[in-house]
Design an enzyme around this catalytic site. Structure first.
Site, PDB file in Angstrom:
ATOM      1  CG  HIS A  71      -7.295   0.052   5.669  1.00  0.00           C
ATOM      2  ND1 HIS A  71      -6.137  -0.626   5.429  1.00  0.00           N
ATOM      3  CD2 HIS A  71      -6.932   1.297   6.075  1.00  0.00           C
ATOM      4  CE1 HIS A  71      -5.100   0.165   5.677  1.00  0.00           C
ATOM      5  NE2 HIS A  71      -5.557   1.342   6.059  1.00  0.00           N
ATOM      6  N   GLY A 109       0.827  -1.210   0.000  1.00  0.00           N
ATOM      7  CA  GLY A 109       0.000   0.000   0.000  1.00  0.00           C
ATOM      8  C   GLY A 109       0.854   1.251   0.000  1.00  0.00           C
TER       9      GLY A 109
HETATM   10  N1  SAH Z   1       0.935   4.175   2.638  1.00  0.00           N
HETATM   11  C1  SAH Z   1       0.245   5.173   1.859  1.00  0.00           C
HETATM   12  C2  SAH Z   1      -1.271   5.027   1.883  1.00  0.00           C
HETATM   13  C3  SAH Z   1      -1.778   3.716   1.347  1.00  0.00           C
HETATM   14  S1  SAH Z   1      -3.492   3.795   0.896  1.00  0.00           S
HETATM   15  C4  SAH Z   1       0.660   6.571   2.308  1.00  0.00           C
HETATM   16  O1  SAH Z   1       1.605   6.702   3.095  1.00  0.00           O
HETATM   17  O2  SAH Z   1       0.051   7.531   1.877  1.00  0.00           O
HETATM   18  C5  SAH Z   1      -3.798   2.116   0.525  1.00  0.00           C
HETATM   19  C6  SAH Z   1      -3.198   1.631  -0.791  1.00  0.00           C
HETATM   20  O3  SAH Z   1      -3.353   0.215  -0.831  1.00  0.00           O
HETATM   21  C7  SAH Z   1      -3.860   2.165  -2.071  1.00  0.00           C
HETATM   22  O4  SAH Z   1      -2.928   2.853  -2.861  1.00  0.00           O
HETATM   23  C8  SAH Z   1      -4.373   0.902  -2.781  1.00  0.00           C
HETATM   24  O5  SAH Z   1      -4.217   0.933  -4.193  1.00  0.00           O
HETATM   25  C9  SAH Z   1      -3.513  -0.179  -2.161  1.00  0.00           C
HETATM   26  N2  SAH Z   1      -4.130  -1.497  -2.224  1.00  0.00           N
HETATM   27  C10 SAH Z   1      -5.342  -1.860  -1.735  1.00  0.00           C
HETATM   28  N3  SAH Z   1      -5.583  -3.156  -1.967  1.00  0.00           N
HETATM   29  C11 SAH Z   1      -4.490  -3.635  -2.619  1.00  0.00           C
HETATM   30  C12 SAH Z   1      -4.138  -4.913  -3.167  1.00  0.00           C
HETATM   31  N4  SAH Z   1      -4.957  -5.956  -3.075  1.00  0.00           N
HETATM   32  N5  SAH Z   1      -2.959  -5.033  -3.802  1.00  0.00           N
HETATM   33  C13 SAH Z   1      -2.126  -3.982  -3.910  1.00  0.00           C
HETATM   34  N6  SAH Z   1      -2.396  -2.755  -3.422  1.00  0.00           N
HETATM   35  C14 SAH Z   1      -3.570  -2.587  -2.794  1.00  0.00           C
HETATM   36 MG    MG Z   2      -2.906   4.011   6.299  1.00  0.00          MG
END
Ligand code: SAH
Ligand code: MG
Length: 226
Positions: free
Chosen positions: A158, A60
């Site tokens: 999430h 993520g």
């Molecule tokens: N760590 C980041 C926020 C992450 S938001 C920061 O510091 O801003 C959550 C991310 O998880 C999103 O970009 C979404 O595309 C990714 N995500 C959600 N489900 C996923 C999956 N099954 N495989 C890969 N990425 C995923």
């Molecule tokens: Mg987060």
């Protein structure tokens, strides 16, 4: 407990270089400054342990904000960070949901695409040699991954199922003595969604393999026994 011991340390020993810190704070994404610094510090402490080898990996990355904090620490030790994201956004990033940012939609496809902004963030942070963009569905990649990880940061989907799958597919890869960081852990449902707490944090603690070393906001830092 350990939280107090950590806090007793001279804080500025492991401070992000101020330019990079300001850059990370300005980057797009979902990582409050104090939690970002704690993430950085967890990574610095991980590489300081000569017994814990291996790359770091985050699930993520979105636009690369957390990648800058972890990547900055990895760079100091010549380690790399695999930044895993399909770049299509989580459920809560889609149109109509709380964390939607309309300018991140690829107009042709009508789908989210955070990869261009992510690449720009990593470029501008001077971390292209350290942070490896890994465009993948997390629970598809996790089970075929084979390299032990010095640090794993989970901040992907999430929902209940995505959180459970991230726990199952990635936590076995944390090296003995390595670090597991989990974001958006809310034991009290009044503060936020429960899956990262119920599907990742609790199973990690209950496995007996991980011990909590620090809490900052919704960030939890755990260490795997060696
Ligand atoms: N760590 C980041 C926020 C992450 S938001 C920061 O510091 O801003 C959550 C991310 O998880 C999103 O970009 C979404 O595309 C990714 N995500 C959600 N489900 C996923 C999956 N099954 N495989 C890969 N990425 C995923
Ligand atoms: Mg987060």
């Amino acid at each position: 407990m350990l939280v107090g011991q950590r806090d007793a340390k001279p804080h500025n020993l492991i401070r992000v270089n101020p330019d990079l810190q300001a850059f990370a704070e300005a980057a797009r994404g979902f990582m409050p400054p104090d939690e970002g610094i704690a993430l950085y510090e967890a990574a610095i402490e991980t590489v300081a342990d000569p017994n814990v080898a291996g790359p770091m990996l985050e699930v993520g990355s979105y636009c690369g904000k957390s990648s800058v904090y972890i990547g900055a620490a990895a760079k100091t030790a010549g380690r790399v960070l695999f930044a895993v994201d399909h770049h299509r956004g989580s459920e809560e990033n889609q149109a109509g949901w709380e964390h939607h940012e309309p300018d991140l939609v690829d107009q042709d496809l009508g789908k989210m695409d955070t990869l261009p902004i992510f690449r720009r963030t990593i470029h501008d942070a001077g971390l292209e040699g350290t942070v490896i963009a890994t465009v993948a569905d997390s629970p598809t990649l996790g089970p075929v991954w084979t390299t032990p990880l010095s640090l794993l940061f989970i901040d992907g989907g999430h929902g209940e199922e995505p959180a459970r799958l991230d726990y199952e597919s990635w936590t076995p890869h944390v090296a003995p003595g390595g670090t597991l960081c989990i974001h958006d852990v809310f034991p009290d449902p009044a503060d936020g969604g429960r899956p990262p707490y119920e599907q990742i944090y609790l199973p990690a603690i209950e496995s007996g393999l991980f011990t909590e070393t620090r809490q900052v906001g919704s960030l939890r830092v755990l260490r795997r026994s060696s």
